[in-house]
Design a protein around this motif. Sequence first.
Motif, short mmCIF file in Angstrom:
data_model
loop_
_atom_site.label_atom_id
_atom_site.label_comp_id
_atom_site.label_asym_id
_atom_site.label_seq_id
_atom_site.Cartn_x
_atom_site.Cartn_y
_atom_site.Cartn_z
N GLY A 139 2.61 -3.30 0.61
CA GLY A 139 3.06 -2.44 -0.15
C GLY A 139 4.49 -2.31 -1.32
N VAL A 140 4.50 -3.55 -1.57
CA VAL A 140 5.96 -3.89 -2.23
C VAL A 140 5.80 -3.65 -3.78
CG1 VAL A 140 8.02 -5.38 -2.37
CG2 VAL A 140 7.00 -5.17 -0.31
N LEU A 141 4.81 -4.78 -4.22
CA LEU A 141 4.23 -4.98 -5.18
C LEU A 141 2.33 -4.58 -5.48
CD1 LEU A 141 4.94 -5.70 -7.92
CD2 LEU A 141 4.54 -7.72 -7.92
N VAL A 142 2.73 -3.34 -5.54
CA VAL A 142 0.67 -2.76 -5.87
C VAL A 142 0.13 -3.29 -7.36
CG1 VAL A 142 -0.47 -1.52 -5.17
CG2 VAL A 142 1.47 -1.35 -3.96
N PRO A 143 -1.26 -4.00 -7.24
CA PRO A 143 -1.36 -3.94 -8.51
C PRO A 143 -2.08 -3.04 -9.07
CG PRO A 143 -3.17 -5.02 -6.54
CD PRO A 143 -1.89 -4.44 -6.27
N ALA A 144 -1.56 -2.71 -10.49
CA ALA A 144 -2.37 -1.49 -11.68
C ALA A 144 -3.69 -1.37 -11.03
CB ALA A 144 -1.92 -1.89 -12.72
N TRP A 145 -4.35 -2.18 -10.61
CA TRP A 145 -5.68 -2.47 -10.72
C TRP A 145 -6.73 -3.58 -9.81
CZ3 TRP A 145 -10.92 -4.75 -13.23
CH2 TRP A 145 -11.31 -3.61 -13.17
N VAL A 146 -7.59 -3.26 -8.88
CA VAL A 146 -8.20 -3.75 -8.01
C VAL A 146 -9.90 -3.24 -8.58
CG1 VAL A 146 -9.08 -3.99 -5.48
CG2 VAL A 146 -6.58 -3.52 -6.15
N ASP A 147 -10.27 -4.38 -9.16
CA ASP A 147 -12.05 -4.54 -9.26
C ASP A 147 -12.70 -4.05 -8.01
OD1 ASP A 147 -14.28 -4.98 -9.47
OD2 ASP A 147 -14.04 -6.42 -11.13
N PRO A 148 -13.35 -2.63 -8.08
CA PRO A 148 -14.46 -2.14 -6.96
C PRO A 148 -14.61 -3.33 -6.15
CG PRO A 148 -14.43 -0.82 -8.54
CD PRO A 148 -13.41 -1.97 -8.37
N VAL A 149 -15.55 -3.57 -6.93
CA VAL A 149 -15.90 -4.78 -7.07
C VAL A 149 -15.86 -5.76 -6.33
CG1 VAL A 149 -18.60 -6.12 -7.36
CG2 VAL A 149 -18.23 -3.69 -8.02
N SER A 150 -15.10 -6.55 -7.43
CA SER A 150 -14.40 -8.58 -6.11
C SER A 150 -13.35 -8.05 -5.40
CB SER A 150 -14.72 -9.59 -7.71
OG SER A 150 -13.92 -8.25 -8.15
N GLY A 151 -13.13 -7.31 -5.41
CA GLY A 151 -11.32 -7.90 -5.10
C GLY A 151 -10.60 -7.75 -5.54
N TYR A 152 -10.72 -8.19 -7.39
CA TYR A 152 -9.60 -9.39 -8.13
C TYR A 152 -8.51 -7.89 -8.53
CZ TYR A 152 -8.22 -13.47 -10.58
OH TYR A 152 -7.62 -13.80 -10.35
N ARG A 153 -7.56 -8.35 -8.44
CA ARG A 153 -5.74 -7.55 -8.50
C ARG A 153 -5.49 -7.73 -9.59
NH1 ARG A 153 -5.66 -9.22 -3.43
NH2 ARG A 153 -5.09 -7.70 -1.47
N TRP A 154 -5.69 -7.01 -10.60
CA TRP A 154 -4.99 -6.86 -12.36
C TRP A 154 -3.46 -6.21 -12.31
CZ3 TRP A 154 -7.13 -10.07 -16.05
CH2 TRP A 154 -8.84 -9.95 -15.46
#
Length: 368
Positions: A25-40
């Motif tokens: 919870g220190v640096l949470v990505p702006a968006w996480v792909d709900p299918v692949s889980g990839y962080r953006w």
Amino acid sequence: MRSIGETARDCGLSVSALRFYDRAGVLVPAWVDPVSGYRWYAPGQLDEARLLARLRRTGMPLADIRLVLAGWAGTDTDLVRQLLQAHLRRLEQGLSRARGEFSTLRALLDDRENPMTSLRTSSARSALAPPELAAALDAVRFAAGTGPELPMLGGILFDLEYDALRLVATDRYRLAVARVPVTGHSGSPVRVLVPLPLVDAMRALAGGPEPVRLAVDGDRVTLETEGGRQVAGRVLDHEFPDYRRLVGLPAGRRAPVDVAAFREAVQEGPVRTDEVREEDGVVFDVSVIEAGADGTVRVCDDGADGDGRRDGDGDRLAVNRAFLLDALDAGAREQLVLEFGAPTAPLAIRRPDDEDTFSLLMPVRLDG
């Protein structure tokens, strides 16, 4: 939006570190792909990631880092300044305590006798087989220190006894030991620290077919062939650490590896390059390896607990990737044995046919 790989490359943190800071919870990505889980990550998060990397390099606790990141972009920066100042005070107090302890240690050392003074009158002579000496030097040379701040590690220890010559080298992060049988020993057992340039000259001389004889006279060491060729020089006037205490490890789980295949897996496999991965000013990659219950060894993709391991059937350990590759090469065998000990114990790389020649690699602690 930036991918996690692009963000890692541009901020100085590794992909695995960014994943950890997301979970914490220190640096949470702006968006996480709900299918692949990839962080953006949003463009503005790059500055936050760079700030996070700087704070972690200072050793600031994660709880304080959360508050610094939360207050950094705000208009009221008093809390941020107070947190930075409080952490700086902690560092200064710790440094002051450390200096006091070091001063006491230096005084204790000054009161001790230096056993290396006995070298001034020691002498010994032994015959060695050139191929065995050359192989032993190759097995330990990679582990010798090169930093000027610890000159006692900038050579190879020649521990000459009645029936064997043991060669030992260490740079604090790795240690290598090899044994060479000797014949015709005369004189007393002696330990001398041979500087690396002289070691390399000895290795070149031992590359020929002629038998060689090692002689120690006071602070001078000579390697001479039957044909009269020789290299000689003065030993280092420093005391080498007691390597016997360093290698006396409890037995661990042993796992054999095919060196060619395992070396390729380490070279091509995933690495962990978290934010603090530096030794003596050199940044390095970290490989996480695991010995399974079935005796196989693999290079892992994900991290582990703080000591580089996890609970379960397998033994998992993080090590300097370049050091591991060096140790595999120095093992000079098609098959080697990796020995996993206690969670904070070194990784041992052993030859299956020679228990007296081995190397140890200190584990790397993985943050989080």
